[in-house]
Design a protein around this motif. Structure first.
Motif, short mmCIF file in Angstrom:
data_model
loop_
_atom_site.label_atom_id
_atom_site.label_comp_id
_atom_site.label_asym_id
_atom_site.label_seq_id
_atom_site.Cartn_x
_atom_site.Cartn_y
_atom_site.Cartn_z
N ALA A 169 8.11 -10.04 -1.64
CA ALA A 169 6.70 -10.21 -1.26
C ALA A 169 5.92 -10.84 -2.43
O ALA A 169 5.16 -11.80 -2.23
CB ALA A 169 6.09 -8.87 -0.87
N HIS A 170 6.16 -10.32 -3.63
CA HIS A 170 5.48 -10.89 -4.81
C HIS A 170 5.89 -12.35 -5.01
O HIS A 170 5.06 -13.20 -5.34
CB HIS A 170 5.82 -10.07 -6.06
CG HIS A 170 5.04 -8.79 -6.15
ND1 HIS A 170 3.68 -8.75 -6.22
CD2 HIS A 170 5.45 -7.49 -6.18
CE1 HIS A 170 3.26 -7.50 -6.28
NE2 HIS A 170 4.32 -6.70 -6.26
N LYS A 171 7.16 -12.60 -4.80
CA LYS A 171 7.67 -13.96 -5.00
C LYS A 171 6.98 -14.94 -4.02
O LYS A 171 6.58 -16.05 -4.41
CB LYS A 171 9.19 -13.98 -4.76
CG LYS A 171 9.86 -15.27 -5.16
CD LYS A 171 11.37 -15.16 -5.07
CE LYS A 171 11.97 -16.52 -5.36
NZ LYS A 171 13.33 -16.67 -4.87
N ALA A 172 6.81 -14.50 -2.77
CA ALA A 172 6.17 -15.35 -1.76
C ALA A 172 4.74 -15.69 -2.18
O ALA A 172 4.29 -16.82 -2.01
CB ALA A 172 6.18 -14.65 -0.40
N VAL A 173 4.04 -14.70 -2.73
CA VAL A 173 2.66 -14.93 -3.19
C VAL A 173 2.68 -15.89 -4.38
O VAL A 173 1.94 -16.88 -4.40
CB VAL A 173 1.99 -13.60 -3.61
CG1 VAL A 173 0.63 -13.86 -4.24
CG2 VAL A 173 1.85 -12.68 -2.40
N PHE A 174 3.56 -15.60 -5.32
CA PHE A 174 3.64 -16.40 -6.55
C PHE A 174 3.96 -17.86 -6.23
O PHE A 174 3.42 -18.78 -6.83
CB PHE A 174 4.72 -15.79 -7.46
CG PHE A 174 4.84 -16.47 -8.79
CD1 PHE A 174 3.85 -16.29 -9.76
CD2 PHE A 174 5.93 -17.29 -9.08
CE1 PHE A 174 3.95 -16.92 -10.99
CE2 PHE A 174 6.03 -17.92 -10.31
CZ PHE A 174 5.03 -17.74 -11.27
N GLU A 175 4.83 -18.07 -5.25
CA GLU A 175 5.23 -19.44 -4.91
C GLU A 175 4.33 -20.09 -3.88
O GLU A 175 4.67 -21.14 -3.33
CB GLU A 175 6.69 -19.45 -4.47
CG GLU A 175 7.60 -19.07 -5.64
CD GLU A 175 9.07 -19.27 -5.36
OE1 GLU A 175 9.42 -19.66 -4.23
OE2 GLU A 175 9.85 -19.04 -6.30
N ASN A 176 3.20 -19.40 -3.58
CA ASN A 176 2.22 -19.99 -2.68
C ASN A 176 2.78 -20.35 -1.31
O ASN A 176 2.44 -21.40 -0.74
CB ASN A 176 1.67 -21.27 -3.32
CG ASN A 176 0.19 -21.12 -3.54
OD1 ASN A 176 -0.47 -20.37 -2.80
ND2 ASN A 176 -0.32 -21.80 -4.54
N MET A 177 3.64 -19.51 -0.79
CA MET A 177 4.25 -19.83 0.50
C MET A 177 3.25 -19.55 1.63
O MET A 177 2.22 -18.91 1.42
CB MET A 177 5.51 -18.98 0.69
CG MET A 177 6.57 -19.30 -0.34
SD MET A 177 8.07 -18.38 -0.07
CE MET A 177 8.74 -19.20 1.37
N ASN A 178 3.57 -20.03 2.82
CA ASN A 178 2.77 -19.72 4.00
C ASN A 178 3.02 -18.24 4.33
O ASN A 178 4.05 -17.88 4.89
CB ASN A 178 3.19 -20.62 5.16
CG ASN A 178 2.44 -20.29 6.44
OD1 ASN A 178 1.97 -19.18 6.64
ND2 ASN A 178 2.34 -21.28 7.31
N PRO A 206 -3.93 -8.81 1.59
CA PRO A 206 -5.14 -9.19 0.83
C PRO A 206 -5.13 -10.66 0.44
O PRO A 206 -6.19 -11.28 0.33
CB PRO A 206 -5.07 -8.31 -0.42
CG PRO A 206 -4.20 -7.16 -0.04
CD PRO A 206 -3.20 -7.73 0.93
N LYS A 207 -3.96 -11.24 0.27
CA LYS A 207 -3.89 -12.67 -0.09
C LYS A 207 -4.22 -13.54 1.11
O LYS A 207 -4.80 -14.62 0.98
CB LYS A 207 -2.48 -13.04 -0.60
CG LYS A 207 -2.05 -12.23 -1.80
CD LYS A 207 -2.83 -12.63 -3.05
CE LYS A 207 -2.49 -11.71 -4.19
NZ LYS A 207 -3.41 -11.80 -5.31
N LEU A 208 -3.84 -13.08 2.31
CA LEU A 208 -4.19 -13.82 3.52
C LEU A 208 -5.70 -13.81 3.68
O LEU A 208 -6.31 -14.81 3.99
CB LEU A 208 -3.62 -13.11 4.74
CG LEU A 208 -2.29 -13.54 5.33
CD1 LEU A 208 -2.05 -12.78 6.62
CD2 LEU A 208 -2.30 -15.04 5.65
N LYS A 209 -6.28 -12.66 3.44
CA LYS A 209 -7.71 -12.47 3.62
C LYS A 209 -8.50 -13.39 2.71
O LYS A 209 -9.46 -14.00 3.11
CB LYS A 209 -8.06 -11.01 3.30
CG LYS A 209 -9.18 -10.49 4.12
CD LYS A 209 -9.33 -9.01 3.94
CE LYS A 209 -9.63 -8.34 5.26
NZ LYS A 209 -9.45 -6.91 5.24
N SER A 210 -8.05 -13.51 1.45
CA SER A 210 -8.84 -14.26 0.49
C SER A 210 -8.86 -15.76 0.80
O SER A 210 -9.67 -16.48 0.26
CB SER A 210 -8.31 -14.02 -0.93
OG SER A 210 -7.00 -14.51 -1.02
N SER A 211 -7.97 -16.18 1.72
CA SER A 211 -7.98 -17.60 2.08
C SER A 211 -9.05 -17.90 3.14
O SER A 211 -9.26 -19.03 3.53
CB SER A 211 -6.61 -18.03 2.58
OG SER A 211 -6.33 -17.35 3.79
N GLY A 212 -9.73 -16.85 3.64
CA GLY A 212 -10.69 -17.03 4.72
C GLY A 212 -11.96 -17.75 4.30
O GLY A 212 -12.33 -17.75 3.13
#
Ligand code: B12
Length: 215
Positions: free
Chosen positions: A26-35, A81-87
């Protein structure tokens, strides 16, 4: 293809109940800016559904189902929370969402609420195991446009219909669009309930709500 491999790795980590690996991915997905929505649906969601199947087949027992649910939830705490911040900072409408009374499944409902919020809706997530009357009261109080009701059990699906029955009885049906979802929910149940629509995934839920509100 590399992505498909990554999704499979996540799904396997969930099925193997390997919390450390799931959290790291999960951290890796965030770090690598994945969808992240794709990561949730095709990775984590796939894994937890496989656990459900294994449970049904008698390969897994309740402790495994519960541990899988916990790992999924902890992973969502990193990703949502990362999805949310893209709103964006606009309001397309107000949505009150909850899982119906008697049902403690909250993961899918939370993902749908977060996605709606990330797409510009004001979302009030009332949590799980929420009585129909309470959902309606909050929808009235917040002057909501949409009520979203989740149910994961064939027994609690009837609570979705109860919401619509109460709204009709109180003369409030036309005030809200009612959308429903959850693993056992399909188009014919939505029609039987007289709901305004159903969605089988968070992406579909956003499309549905936008269409219903002409956005
Ligand atoms: C994780 C899980 C649990 C966890 C839940 C943890 C949590 N906090 O949510 C725990 C361990 C607590 C649990 C408990 C139970 N569970 Co359970 N669980 C699951 C499992 C494996 C995955 C559910 C999940 O999170 N899926 C991942 C999410 C992302 O998908 P989703 O929920 O479907 O949501 C998506 C869509 O449906 C849609 N959506 C969802 N909600 C909404 C709402 C709206 C408005 C819209 C538009 C769209 C929408 O969008 C979401 C995002 O894509 C399912 C298996 C399955 N195939 O669903 C069984 C399952 C739902 N559980 C089941 C059962 C039987 C139980 C228990 C009764 C077990 C027991 N004997 O105690 C208890 C229920 C207790 C209760 N009163 O609620 C059965 C239900 C069978 C049935 N036909 O009724 C299933 C299907 C397992 C099986 N194959 O038999 N469970």
């Amino acid at each position: 293809m590399a992505q498909e491999h990554f999704f499979k790795e996540i799904s396997d980590a969930i099925v193997n109940l390997d919390k450390e690996k799931a959290i790291n991915l999960a951290h890796k997905a965030v770090f690598e800016n994945m969808n992240l929505l794709e990561v949730i649906e095709k990775g984590f969601g796939d894994g937890i559904r496989r656990i459900g199947d294994l449970w049904e087949e008698g390969e897994f027992f309740l402790p495994e189902l519960m541990l899988g649910g916990t790992i999924m939830q902890e992973s969502m705490e990193i990703l949502l929370p990362k999805l949310k911040s893209s709103g964006e900072n606009i309001t397309l409408g107000t949505v009150v969402i909850a899982t119906i009374e008697g049902d403690i499944h909250s993961i899918g409902k939370t993902i749908v609420g977060t996605m709606l919020s990330a797409n510009g809706f004001e979302v009030y997530d009332l949590g799980a195991d929420v009585p129909a009357e309470h959902i309606i009261n909050i929808a009235m109080e917040k002057n909501a446009d949409v009520i979203g009701v989740s149910a994961l059990l064939t027994t609690t699906m009837f609570g979705q219909k109860k919401i619509i029955d109460i709204l009709e009885k109180k003369g409030l049906r036309s005030k809200f669009k009612v959308v429903i979802g959850g693993a056992p929910v399909n188009k014919s149940w939505a029609e039987e309930c007289k709901a305004d629509g159903f969605a089988g995934s968070a992406i579909e839920a956003v499309k549905l709500v936008k269409t219903l509100l002409n956005k």
